[in-house]
Design a protein around this motif. Sequence first.
Motif, mmCIF file in Angstrom:
data_model
loop_
_atom_site.group_PDB
_atom_site.id
_atom_site.type_symbol
_atom_site.label_atom_id
_atom_site.label_comp_id
_atom_site.label_asym_id
_atom_site.label_seq_id
_atom_site.Cartn_x
_atom_site.Cartn_y
_atom_site.Cartn_z
ATOM 1 N N VAL A 46 0.780 -1.112 0.070
ATOM 2 C CA VAL A 46 -0.171 0.020 0.011
ATOM 3 C C VAL A 46 0.791 1.284 -0.124
ATOM 4 O O VAL A 46 1.953 1.278 0.363
ATOM 5 N N ALA A 47 0.633 2.320 -0.612
ATOM 6 C CA ALA A 47 1.197 3.333 -0.868
ATOM 7 C C ALA A 47 1.329 4.145 0.595
ATOM 8 O O ALA A 47 0.560 4.124 1.596
ATOM 9 N N ILE A 48 2.693 4.618 0.970
ATOM 10 C CA ILE A 48 2.851 5.191 2.284
ATOM 11 C C ILE A 48 2.017 6.574 2.274
ATOM 12 O O ILE A 48 1.748 7.247 1.522
ATOM 13 N N GLY A 49 1.111 6.699 3.442
ATOM 14 C CA GLY A 49 0.199 7.638 3.573
ATOM 15 C C GLY A 49 -1.373 7.290 3.045
ATOM 16 O O GLY A 49 -2.190 8.122 2.971
ATOM 17 N N ALA A 50 -1.315 5.969 2.673
ATOM 18 C CA ALA A 50 -2.764 5.665 2.293
ATOM 19 C C ALA A 50 -3.599 5.528 3.415
ATOM 20 O O ALA A 50 -3.250 5.376 4.550
ATOM 21 N N THR A 51 -4.841 5.944 3.273
ATOM 22 C CA THR A 51 -5.781 5.706 4.245
ATOM 23 C C THR A 51 -6.500 4.169 4.078
ATOM 24 O O THR A 51 -6.100 3.440 3.403
ATOM 25 N N ALA A 52 -7.169 3.943 5.613
ATOM 26 C CA ALA A 52 -7.629 2.354 5.581
ATOM 27 C C ALA A 52 -8.640 1.987 4.440
ATOM 28 O O ALA A 52 -8.241 1.010 4.028
ATOM 29 N N PRO A 53 -9.454 2.929 4.137
ATOM 30 C CA PRO A 53 -10.523 2.589 2.935
ATOM 31 C C PRO A 53 -9.462 2.316 1.666
ATOM 32 O O PRO A 53 -9.688 1.151 1.023
ATOM 33 N N GLN A 54 -8.381 3.083 1.454
ATOM 34 C CA GLN A 54 -7.526 3.046 0.176
ATOM 35 C C GLN A 54 -7.057 1.533 0.322
ATOM 36 O O GLN A 54 -6.723 0.628 -0.664
ATOM 37 N N ALA A 55 -6.110 1.164 1.559
ATOM 38 C CA ALA A 55 -5.776 -0.107 2.024
ATOM 39 C C ALA A 55 -6.597 -1.231 1.817
ATOM 40 O O ALA A 55 -6.360 -2.353 1.017
ATOM 41 N N ARG B 192 -7.436 -1.862 18.107
ATOM 42 C CA ARG B 192 -7.987 -0.430 17.756
ATOM 43 C C ARG B 192 -9.000 -0.366 16.652
ATOM 44 O O ARG B 192 -9.023 -1.237 15.737
ATOM 45 N N VAL B 193 -10.100 0.222 16.798
ATOM 46 C CA VAL B 193 -10.841 0.481 15.843
ATOM 47 C C VAL B 193 -10.776 1.859 14.813
ATOM 48 O O VAL B 193 -11.062 2.723 15.645
ATOM 49 N N GLU B 194 -10.521 1.853 13.532
ATOM 50 C CA GLU B 194 -10.175 2.909 13.005
ATOM 51 C C GLU B 194 -10.987 3.057 11.725
ATOM 52 O O GLU B 194 -11.591 2.255 11.152
ATOM 53 N N GLY B 195 -11.293 4.387 11.504
ATOM 54 C CA GLY B 195 -12.037 4.913 10.536
ATOM 55 C C GLY B 195 -11.664 5.341 9.212
ATOM 56 O O GLY B 195 -10.434 4.989 8.853
ATOM 57 N N LYS B 196 -12.529 6.069 8.571
ATOM 58 C CA LYS B 196 -12.179 6.228 7.140
ATOM 59 C C LYS B 196 -10.829 7.457 6.995
ATOM 60 O O LYS B 196 -10.186 7.153 5.862
ATOM 61 N N GLU B 197 -10.462 8.009 8.095
ATOM 62 C CA GLU B 197 -9.350 8.957 8.021
ATOM 63 C C GLU B 197 -8.131 8.308 8.625
ATOM 64 O O GLU B 197 -7.188 8.904 8.391
ATOM 65 N N TYR B 198 -8.115 7.225 8.925
ATOM 66 C CA TYR B 198 -6.865 6.398 9.235
ATOM 67 C C TYR B 198 -5.895 6.432 8.376
ATOM 68 O O TYR B 198 -6.138 5.807 7.396
ATOM 69 N N ARG B 199 -4.624 6.839 8.589
ATOM 70 C CA ARG B 199 -3.685 6.449 7.796
ATOM 71 C C ARG B 199 -2.671 5.562 8.121
ATOM 72 O O ARG B 199 -2.333 5.211 9.436
ATOM 73 N N MET B 200 -2.640 4.328 7.078
ATOM 74 C CA MET B 200 -2.011 3.111 7.464
ATOM 75 C C MET B 200 -0.539 3.278 8.170
ATOM 76 O O MET B 200 0.006 4.010 7.559
ATOM 77 N N ARG B 201 -0.256 2.325 8.950
ATOM 78 C CA ARG B 201 1.089 2.264 9.401
ATOM 79 C C ARG B 201 1.696 0.965 8.668
ATOM 80 O O ARG B 201 0.987 -0.155 8.679
ATOM 81 N N ASP B 202 2.995 1.298 8.564
ATOM 82 C CA ASP B 202 3.966 0.201 8.110
ATOM 83 C C ASP B 202 3.837 -1.103 9.274
ATOM 84 O O ASP B 202 3.912 -0.815 10.351
ATOM 85 N N GLY B 203 3.134 -2.131 8.704
ATOM 86 C CA GLY B 203 3.195 -3.369 9.810
ATOM 87 C C GLY B 203 1.760 -3.603 10.590
ATOM 88 O O GLY B 203 1.748 -4.457 11.311
#
Length: 363
Positions: free
Chosen positions: A295-304, A343-354
């Motif tokens: 996934v691209a660095i900086g991608a949101t949870a929906p994008q992931a 953790r419960v994350e929504g649409k604005e969450y930015r994915m972290r590596d790992g």
Amino acid sequence: MEAGIVGLPNVGKSTLFNALTAAGIASENYPFCTIEPNVGAVAVPDPRLETIQSYIATQKVIPAVLKLVDIAGIVRGASEGEGLGNQFLSHIRNVDAITHVVRCFEDPDITHVEGSVDPIRDIETIDTELMLADLQSVESQVVKAKKTARTGDKEAARKLEILAACEQRLAAGEPVRGLSYDDPGAAKALRELQLLTSKRVLYIANIDEDDLAGTGEHVTRVRERAAAEGGEVVAVCARLESELAELDSEDRAEMLQSVGLEEPALAVLARAIYKLLGYQSYFTAGEKEVRAWPVAIGATAPQAAGVIHTDFERGFIRAEVYALDDLVEHKSEKAIRDAGKLRVEGKEYRMRDGDICHFLFNV
């Protein structure tokens, strides 16, 4: 996204490409091979996958994959169509980043196209051809943009400004990748020019078996060049890696130990190319498989989520996320949940590596 592997003739480019795409270097659970004559799927080794599997029993482990394109060798005059110049330039225009193989070994049995080994001269040869091709492209695009700008088109006017900045750099012998804009619109317009020298570059120093640490004079010069550009270098002995790729896991481990390496250099290279393309990995884990997803660095949870399936992004509700350290500490997903670490994350969450994720969606 995909990276192109480039270099002068007889630098070991195709040897490296073939080794990278050989099934022996990849997970036994996933088929890696050449997709087309010059396009390969390359595994990105990630020890975190095995750690996850040690806590979550699963049928198979699937690493992330990247595409690598073996681009036709370049010679002086490629920008004018010499050799396979036109094919080289069209293929490199279509990739997202460049891995540049540079010869850093001496071998009287392998003739260098220039008659001697000089990695900086070789780098400058390819850079020059790419810059000449870019100058031709810029000049052509300036003519079109001027016509549009006369109508009062603001986008065309901005494009002309960017083209002028590109032309100034190229005329000074500097690649366009050194040019950047804080304004997102200008940065997007620069990308849309599709200039060859705007692409990120990773140098691959093809070294001799006597210099596996990559400390020789040739490699040192390449490292200095890369540092001046803000780039990186991975030292690889293509001949050794080609041999390693053909061995089974037991024989490979024995050979690695005999030469003092912890893992094939190609594993380091695959991860470096992955980073070059701007990727990071998140994981999904269940009974069927443990899998790394690019996934691209900086991608949101929906994008992931959309990397798995477009429906996941379209109907995204939330993501349940935990870290590998949580799994190591608590030993199971249930224990992580009970400890309140899920953790419960929504649409604005930015994915972290790992991140290890479960996606909930509804379509």
